[in-house]
Design a protein around this motif. Sequence first.
Motif, PDB file in Angstrom:
ATOM      1  N   THR A 101     -45.757  16.018  24.196  1.00 31.96           N
ATOM      2  CA  THR A 101     -44.317  16.214  24.415  1.00 31.96           C
ATOM      3  C   THR A 101     -43.797  15.236  25.461  1.00 31.96           C
ATOM      4  O   THR A 101     -42.721  14.642  25.295  1.00 31.96           O
ATOM      5  CB  THR A 101     -44.035  17.661  24.856  1.00 31.96           C
ATOM      6  OG1 THR A 101     -44.497  18.563  23.855  1.00 31.96           O
ATOM      7  CG2 THR A 101     -42.538  17.884  25.060  1.00 31.96           C
TER       8      THR A 101
ATOM      9  N   TYR B 109     -46.287  23.154  21.448  1.00 33.89           N
ATOM     10  CA  TYR B 109     -45.674  23.224  22.780  1.00 33.89           C
ATOM     11  C   TYR B 109     -44.811  24.474  22.832  1.00 33.89           C
ATOM     12  O   TYR B 109     -43.906  24.651  22.008  1.00 33.89           O
ATOM     13  CB  TYR B 109     -44.836  21.983  23.056  1.00 33.89           C
ATOM     14  CG  TYR B 109     -44.373  21.889  24.505  1.00 33.89           C
ATOM     15  CD1 TYR B 109     -45.184  21.302  25.464  1.00 33.89           C
ATOM     16  CD2 TYR B 109     -43.139  22.390  24.905  1.00 33.89           C
ATOM     17  CE1 TYR B 109     -44.780  21.211  26.793  1.00 33.89           C
ATOM     18  CE2 TYR B 109     -42.719  22.307  26.221  1.00 33.89           C
ATOM     19  CZ  TYR B 109     -43.544  21.719  27.162  1.00 33.89           C
ATOM     20  OH  TYR B 109     -43.144  21.634  28.468  1.00 33.89           O
TER      21      TYR B 109
ATOM     22  N   PRO C  29     -50.459  19.419  23.379  1.00 37.50           N
ATOM     23  CA  PRO C  29     -49.004  19.645  23.367  1.00 37.50           C
ATOM     24  C   PRO C  29     -48.262  19.196  24.628  1.00 37.50           C
ATOM     25  O   PRO C  29     -47.156  18.658  24.528  1.00 37.50           O
ATOM     26  CB  PRO C  29     -48.879  21.163  23.167  1.00 37.50           C
ATOM     27  CG  PRO C  29     -50.226  21.723  23.455  1.00 37.50           C
ATOM     28  CD  PRO C  29     -51.209  20.655  23.123  1.00 37.50           C
ATOM     29  N   TYR C  30     -48.860  19.385  25.811  1.00 42.77           N
ATOM     30  CA  TYR C  30     -48.147  18.979  27.026  1.00 42.77           C
ATOM     31  C   TYR C  30     -47.950  17.464  27.063  1.00 42.77           C
ATOM     32  O   TYR C  30     -46.845  16.958  27.263  1.00 42.77           O
ATOM     33  CB  TYR C  30     -48.904  19.389  28.298  1.00 42.77           C
ATOM     34  CG  TYR C  30     -49.296  20.829  28.416  1.00 42.77           C
ATOM     35  CD1 TYR C  30     -48.783  21.818  27.585  1.00 42.77           C
ATOM     36  CD2 TYR C  30     -50.207  21.226  29.395  1.00 42.77           C
ATOM     37  CE1 TYR C  30     -49.165  23.141  27.712  1.00 42.77           C
ATOM     38  CE2 TYR C  30     -50.587  22.550  29.537  1.00 42.77           C
ATOM     39  CZ  TYR C  30     -50.071  23.505  28.691  1.00 42.77           C
ATOM     40  OH  TYR C  30     -50.460  24.802  28.834  1.00 42.77           O
TER      41      TYR C  30
ATOM     42  N   ALA D 277     -43.050  19.150  30.769  1.00 44.53           N
ATOM     43  CA  ALA D 277     -43.263  17.887  30.056  1.00 44.53           C
ATOM     44  C   ALA D 277     -42.514  16.751  30.746  1.00 44.53           C
ATOM     45  O   ALA D 277     -43.020  15.621  30.822  1.00 44.53           O
ATOM     46  CB  ALA D 277     -42.822  18.016  28.605  1.00 44.53           C
TER      47      ALA D 277
END
Length: 415
Positions: A68, A83, A64-65, A90
């Motif tokens: 994004t 996220y 997710p990091y 991000a």
Amino acid sequence: MGVATHGSDDGMREPMGFVRATLVALPSGMLALMLFVQLVWPSPEAALVAIDFNAAIFEDFLGPYWNTATGFARGETEPAKLYLYPAFFAWVLTPLVPLGPLAAAWACAALMLGSIATLLSSAFALRPAPGAAAAAALGVAALLAQPVVHGIYWGQAGLITIALSAAAFAAWSRGRSVAGGVVVGIAAAIKLTPLVFLIAPALRGDLRALSAGLLTFVLAAVALPVALMGPGPALEFHREVGERLAWMAEITATPDGGAGSQHMGALFVRAFGEGWHGVGRIVGIGLALGCAAWAGRLLRRERPDWACAFASLAAIPWLVVGPTWAHGLAWIVVAWWAVARGHPAAWAGVALAASWAVGSLVALRVAGSPLTYPRLGLPALAAALSIAATFGVARADRGASSQPPGDSSGSESGT
């Protein structure tokens, strides 16, 4: 870990500077972790499977990091799947996107290593190490702590924010109000829970630290995304993140959804049934208020006990925020050191030892499964024991728990 006792000669020794102590502690801990993995599991792959269910290193960071950040680099303004944080982190990662996934993996490794080093150096700044043996002991304890390894394993932002928050307390203990406030503000812009640490300057009436923290948070978490994304997309981004957090809190209120969470509601649900989530939350809020009151007493001493106060305030999100996964309890490393170097009563020394025992990879191995270990609430038990142990730091330590502003003992002059 070198528990101090009354009548010891620690006060007659020249303490190690925190940089020297960290240079001893970090490699000692890394060596201990490598040896433990080598001796306990047949292969690195088996170790990954044993640490958590997904057997994928750095999954939060590379998932997710990074996704994004990649979206931001492409001009997108939506949070990637899973996220759950402000947009700030991000955006910090976005300049690395052109370098590719390999750069992301190396960046994560560097951030995790830097976070451990910062956490250790902050602990040593708050309570100086009397010698290399004690510094090495903390390094070993920290790198074999399940919450710390869990944070490294996932590449978790929580480990970064805990380390930054500890660094802020180290700065405040030396009278650096603005610097500490700025660091807490940055940590809170990555993950909101470090806002709780602004209770410390609020309790002490340190308006410079409090203002610096709030201003930095607003600039990083609000102004920067608005400037880069526009007001509408920034608001929509954070609205969606808020909805995800609310959904996750609802899911983790159930026995299955909250199976690995360590927050009080989930613990009560697993122990007594689904209808007990609210009771657990009420108990958690009560305990959190107690931690805040205890931190206030510690911070109002003639020489504030910054180390124990940090641990007490760090416990508040665990007690009231759901979900709280094991990596959110990595602050127990500072609590262990605060008690070990704080002339604890005999019972507090026992609580300290028990906290490390149940909060270590040893207990994870004995539990036999990365699902069983958190389901039993062992990380939460380790956290509870560490906080309880801070109450057993002897009265004699009240005047010597950490350097007052302007005191240079244990600073880098000792390196």
